[in-house]
Design a protein around this motif. Structure first.
Motif, mmCIF file in Angstrom:
data_model
loop_
_atom_site.group_PDB
_atom_site.id
_atom_site.type_symbol
_atom_site.label_atom_id
_atom_site.label_comp_id
_atom_site.label_asym_id
_atom_site.label_seq_id
_atom_site.Cartn_x
_atom_site.Cartn_y
_atom_site.Cartn_z
ATOM 1 N N ILE A 6 0.988 -1.197 -0.048
ATOM 2 C CA ILE A 6 -0.074 -0.036 0.028
ATOM 3 C C ILE A 6 0.957 1.298 0.014
ATOM 4 C CG2 ILE A 6 -1.734 1.349 1.087
ATOM 5 C CD1 ILE A 6 -2.992 -1.294 2.354
ATOM 6 N N GLY A 36 -2.005 -1.430 -3.706
ATOM 7 C CA GLY A 36 -3.043 -0.590 -3.280
ATOM 8 C C GLY A 36 -2.502 0.881 -3.204
ATOM 9 N N TYR A 38 -3.363 4.674 -0.865
ATOM 10 C CA TYR A 38 -4.277 5.400 0.201
ATOM 11 C C TYR A 38 -3.829 6.847 -0.224
ATOM 12 C CZ TYR A 38 -6.182 7.694 3.855
ATOM 13 O OH TYR A 38 -7.178 8.419 4.788
ATOM 14 N N ARG A 51 -8.500 5.893 9.271
ATOM 15 C CA ARG A 51 -8.922 5.405 7.783
ATOM 16 C C ARG A 51 -7.823 4.305 7.353
ATOM 17 N NH1 ARG A 51 -12.802 8.719 4.873
ATOM 18 N NH2 ARG A 51 -13.367 10.502 5.981
ATOM 19 N N LYS A 54 -7.865 0.833 9.159
ATOM 20 C CA LYS A 54 -8.847 -0.248 8.717
ATOM 21 C C LYS A 54 -8.466 -0.798 7.432
ATOM 22 C CE LYS A 54 -12.340 2.791 10.822
ATOM 23 N NZ LYS A 54 -13.731 3.671 10.653
ATOM 24 N N LEU A 55 -7.593 -0.458 6.657
ATOM 25 C CA LEU A 55 -7.274 -1.192 5.422
ATOM 26 C C LEU A 55 -6.332 -2.271 5.364
ATOM 27 C CD1 LEU A 55 -7.073 1.992 2.883
ATOM 28 C CD2 LEU A 55 -9.240 0.493 3.503
ATOM 29 N N ASP A 60 1.345 -7.110 5.374
ATOM 30 C CA ASP A 60 1.215 -5.849 4.166
ATOM 31 C C ASP A 60 2.456 -5.107 4.347
ATOM 32 O OD1 ASP A 60 -1.378 -6.757 3.708
ATOM 33 O OD2 ASP A 60 -2.312 -4.765 4.566
ATOM 34 N N SER A 81 -3.319 -0.106 14.111
ATOM 35 C CA SER A 81 -3.960 -1.233 13.508
ATOM 36 C C SER A 81 -3.649 -2.486 14.182
ATOM 37 C CB SER A 81 -3.364 -1.347 11.955
ATOM 38 O OG SER A 81 -2.152 -1.736 11.959
#
Length: 323
Positions: A6, A36, A38, A51, A54-55, A60, A81
């Motif tokens: 990410i 991904g 953000y 925010r 939560k991903l 990761d 997280s």
């Protein structure tokens, strides 16, 4: 099985075109990765970190492509997280202390392609070249305010950050020319207009060392408290490599309302090292509920009616790809 990457970035940044070209485009060419993105929302660090948190899932890799503010979002999102996530950073901002601490270099063009940068981070992650650092943890009246890999400051330095974050100054910095000279000039003008202010009113400092906590009342005229966790801060001040240590960091206070005290402090910081003392944790108490400016990793906030601020190392390590 695909690994997930990410990339955290600010689409409103003046460096966004470079991030697209040097980070996002090469990332899409990575084999074996699910990539991904953000995009930072135009809110604040806390909202964006919540925010992002939560991903995230175990395993990761999160890479911040931006300045220290972007890195702060990524770090705080990961820490909040409570997932097994690895972090790294590429410096695409006006100030890039986090990226410098990790040693990651931006990609360079070679043979019509960009090499290094995000590709190098992914390769080191795949090779298991991951270590851990322990960010500073700042609490305000018992509530978590921020995780900070590099530094936390209170007082004059923190308030001067607002100068560099003003729209007129940021517009000038976006030209990409003479960043340091222009920044210092703006800070000098602000300093001579504001140096007589009371920045840290009625403050007690309890510093813990060798399991013993000693509380002292700081003298009147104290303008700053600084907690340093990285080898290099804001291009000017150097500290020790505390980030890899589970508990210890360095902190100091200063009376910088005098120009000559300021010059001595800055000169000593640049030539030798920041004049800090080893500590296992600091507690700053105010005699009366006070208004205080706090600053960490390029982001600042004015706190109202503050009674106590605690600075210590996070109990949980942040996994990082470091060069």
């Amino acid at each position: 099985m695909l690994q997930k990457l990410i990339i955290v970035y600010n689409p409103r940044s003046s460096h966004y075109a470079k991030v697209q070209r040097e980070v996002l485009a090469p990332a899409r060419q990575l084999k074996g990765w699910l990539v991904g993105k953000y995009e930072l929302k135009p809110t604040d660090v806390d909202d964006n970190a919540a925010r992002l948190a939560k991903l995230l899932n175990d395993g990761d890799l999160v890479v911040a492509a931006g300045g220290d503010g972007t890195a702060a979002v990524a770090v705080n999102g990961i820490m909040q997280s409570e997932k097994d996530v690895t972090f790294s950073a590429l410096g695409y901002g006006n100030f890039n202390d986090v990226a410098r601490m990790l040693g990651a270099k931006r990609a360079v063009e070679y043979g019509g392609e960009y090499v290094g940068g995000i590709t190098g981070i992914a390769q080191r992650f795949e090779a298991g070249k991951v270590t851990g650092i322990y960010p500073l943890e700042a609490k305000v009246d018992g509530k978590l305010w921020r995780y900070a890999p590099c530094y936390v400051t209170l007082g004059m330095f923190a308030e001067s950050a607002a100068v560099l974050n003003s729209e007129s100054v940021r517009k000038k910095l976006r030209t990409g020319k003479k960043h340091l000279f222009f920044s210092l000039w703006q800070l000098a003008k602000w300093y001579f207009s504001n140096r007589k202010q009371v920045f840290l009113p009625g403050m007690m400092l309890a510093r813990t060392k060798d399991q013993m906590s000693v509380e002292v009342k700081l003298p009147g005229g104290t303008t700053d408290y600084l907690a340093i966790n990285s080898p290099r801060v804001a291009k000017l001040m150097r500290g020790t490599k505390s980030a890899h240590r589970m508990r210890e960091f360095r902190s100091t206070t200063a009376q910088l309302g005098s120009f000559w005290r300021l010059m001595w402090f800055m000169t000593r910081s640049v030539v030798a090292r920041i004049p800090g003392k080893k500590t296992l944790g600091d507690v700053i108490k105010f005699e009366q509920p006070s208004t205080v400016m706090i600053h960490a990793e390029g982001e600042y906030q004015k706190l109202e009616d503050v009674k106590k601020i605690e600075i210590k190392k996070s109990k949980t390590a942040l996994k990082v790809v470091q060069f």
